[in-house]
Enzyme design. Structure first.
Site, PDB file in Angstrom:
ATOM      1  CE  LYS A  80       2.182  -0.108   1.300  1.00 28.10           C
ATOM      2  NZ  LYS A  80       3.126  -0.550   0.787  1.00 28.10           N
ATOM      3  CB  SER A 155       5.053   2.972  -0.369  1.00 29.21           C
ATOM      4  OG  SER A 155       4.642   2.077  -0.450  1.00 29.21           O
ATOM      5  CB  SER A 179       6.682  -0.397  -0.766  1.00 32.09           C
ATOM      6  OG  SER A 179       7.088   0.636  -1.424  1.00 32.09           O
TER       7      SER A 179
HETATM    8  N1  GLN Z   1       9.551   3.709  -3.674  1.00 35.99           N
HETATM    9  C1  GLN Z   1       9.099   2.876  -4.859  1.00 35.99           C
HETATM   10  C2  GLN Z   1       8.066   3.758  -5.536  1.00 35.99           C
HETATM   11  O1  GLN Z   1       7.763   4.829  -5.538  1.00 35.99           O
HETATM   12  C3  GLN Z   1       8.965   1.451  -4.305  1.00 35.99           C
HETATM   13  C4  GLN Z   1       7.395   1.444  -4.250  1.00 35.99           C
HETATM   14  C5  GLN Z   1       6.593   0.294  -3.629  1.00 35.99           C
HETATM   15  O2  GLN Z   1       7.733  -0.758  -3.373  1.00 35.99           O
HETATM   16  N2  GLN Z   1       5.241   0.407  -3.838  1.00 35.99           N
HETATM   17  O3  GLN Z   1       7.262   4.010  -6.709  1.00 35.99           O
END
Ligand code: GLN
Length: 491
Positions: A80, A155, A179
């Site tokens: 990532k 994400s 994410s």
């Molecule tokens: N979807 C969540 C956010 O927008 C979690 C994101 C993540 O785990 N990086 O913050």
């Protein structure tokens, strides 16, 4: 197309170790696959062809010289774009870091290199890991290999899509609120969030430092465990890293694969097994609970009343921490600089750079966090959210006095259509309804495929006590032994 791309990491490592295939052959097969499908999937932001082939050659040379190889030597991995990679572009999905080539590797990346894995490239993500669909990437969305018109989760949608599209057998993600697990669920792959502090944050571009947790993504539970073992463990460069060995997640995954859960008590989280989720998701979850019972697990209903406050608490804590962490992107230190024509002040250049460099969701969070931390509001918002965090931790502690692990659907809904939730931030935030409590508590959680709803993958989440990561691998591997892995339609 080479059959090598369908193999698990475990199988590839075996083939490389025995000399039946070379690491270079394996790497070329995956690079070819990327060339074949990634213009449609868009999982990668950067493919490091030369670096990957050089790493693969080094493994083949070590093998030829009779040197010992690590358990994942010669296995390709997609990383990532939130982790720094020496000399290889790192953007965090943001324009503000376009063109930045970090001078150092994140600890996880160093460990991947030492283990002889082959880094194929960097995967797409929502900008600064803020999002649940990968549509907030400044470089365009990633598409779900199950249905290219749908989102791959976020994400870390790039990492999950790369696995589901057979572009890589292993990937790295980061989980602040879900994410790793949420993209795993909606792409039919496995994603594990380790215990907070169980994997190093050194070189992980910070979003919300008290929540950020890098972790493994794979197509099987055992592969995820092997990757977890390689990247996990104490790092003196991260002050919140836990000075203890990684729980034996590999042994636990192997034990679970025997399909016997006799004596294991699993708690179904009452608040997460009823309303709020799509009927198809709930049906697949209920079927998985029956399967777990057949495997010998004892199922108990557990109430965690404060879990309902997790989402609002998270959306104060995470933006607050991000507003502080993202202050470093000022046009001076890294990446983009806008309007530096010799006539503008430092403040003007900073402001212009941040205006052009950050996307709307990132700006929304910075503003929200700045507001929540401002004097006069601090106690009412940030302070209150921290108290809720404590209550959620107490719910977990009380639950784990009764059961070994908790289970729930990973996500309330299957992969949605692109664009369906971008106009309403709250609808996007709901994607992480079931994953966020684990982050606030700091424990480990894993998503494992448990079936299909409307032809799309559904994930089951297993949550375990802090530093009991092995437990969730055992349960996930047992379920996998009964359900099998999911294969998307051919691309
Ligand atoms: N979807 C969540 C956010 O927008 C979690 C994101 C993540 O785990 N990086 O913050």
């Amino acid at each position: 197309m080479s059959e090598l791309i369908r193999k698990t990491a475990t199988e590839i490592a075996g083939l490389v170790a025995s000399g039946e295939t070379s690491a270079v052959e394996v790497t070329r097969a995956h690079l070819d696959r990327i060339t074949e499908v990634d213009d449609r999937v868009r999982a990668f932001l950067h493919v490091d062809t030369e670096g990957a082939l050089a790493a693969a050659r080094a493994v083949d040379e070590r093998r030829a010289a009779g040197e010992p190889l690590g358990p994942l030597a010669g296995v390709p991995v997609a990383v990532k774009d939130v982790l720094t990679t020496r000399g290889v572009p790192t953007t965090v999905g943001s324009k503000i870091l376009e063109g930045w080539r970090p001078p150092y590797d994140a600890t996880i990346v160093s460990r991947l290199r030492e283990a002889g894995t082959v880094m194929l490239g960097k995967t797409n993500m929502d900008e600064f890991a803020m999002g649940s669909s990968t549509e907030y990437s400044a470089y365009g969305a990633t598409h779900n290999p199950w249905d290219l018109g749908r989102i791959p989760g976020g994400s870390g949608g790039g990492s999950a899509a790369a696995l589901a599209a057979y572009e890589a057998p292993l990937a790295i993600g980061s989980d602040t609120g879900g994410s790793i697990r949420q993209p795993g669920a909606v792409t039919g792959t496995v994603g594990a969030k380790p215990t907070y502090g169980g994997t190093s944050r050194y070189g992980l571009v910070a979003f919300s430092s008290s929540l950020d947790t890098p972790g493994p993504c794979a197509r099987t539970v055992l592969d995820a465990a092997l990757l977890h073992q390689v990247i996990g463990g104490h790092d003196p460069r991260d002050s919140t890293s836990i000075p203890a060995p990684v729980p034996d997640v590999v042994a636990a995954a192997k034990l679970g694969a025997t399909g016997d859960l006799t004596g294991v008590r699993l708690g179904v989280v009452k608040e997460f097994s009823g309303e709020g989720a799509e009927p198809g998701v709930l049906a697949a979850f209920r079927e998985a609970v029956e399967t777990l019972t057949k495997l010998g697990a004892e199922i108990v209903e557990v109430s965690c009343p404060n879990f309902s406050y997790a989402l609002p608490a998270y959306y104060l804590i995470a933006p607050s921490e991000c507003s502080s962490n993202l202050a470093r992107f000022d046009g001076v230190r890294f990446g983009l600089r806008e309007g530096d024509d010799g006539n503008r002040s430092l403040e003007e250049v900073m402001s212009l750079t941040r205006d052009v460099g950050f996307g709307p969701e990132v700006k929304r969070r910075i503003m929200l966090g700045t507001y929540a931390l401002s004097s006069g509001y601090y106690d009412a918002y940030y302070g209150q959210a921290q108290k809720v965090r404590t209550l959620i931790t107490r719910d977990f502690t009380a639950a784990f006095e009764r059961v070994d692990a908790l289970i729930s659907p990973t996500t309330p809904f299957v992969a949605f259509e692109m664009g369906a939730r971008t106009s309403d931030p709250y609808q996007m935030y709901l994607a992480d309804l079931f994953t966020i409590p684990t982050n606030l508590y700091g424990g480990p959680g894993i998503s494992v495929p448990c079936g299909l709803a409307d032809g799309l993958p559904v994930g089951l989440q297993v949550m375990a006590p802090t530093m009991a990561d092995d437990r969730m691998y055992r349960v996930a591997a047992a379920l996998e032994s009964a359900v099998g892995t999911l294969t998307p339609p051919a691309l």
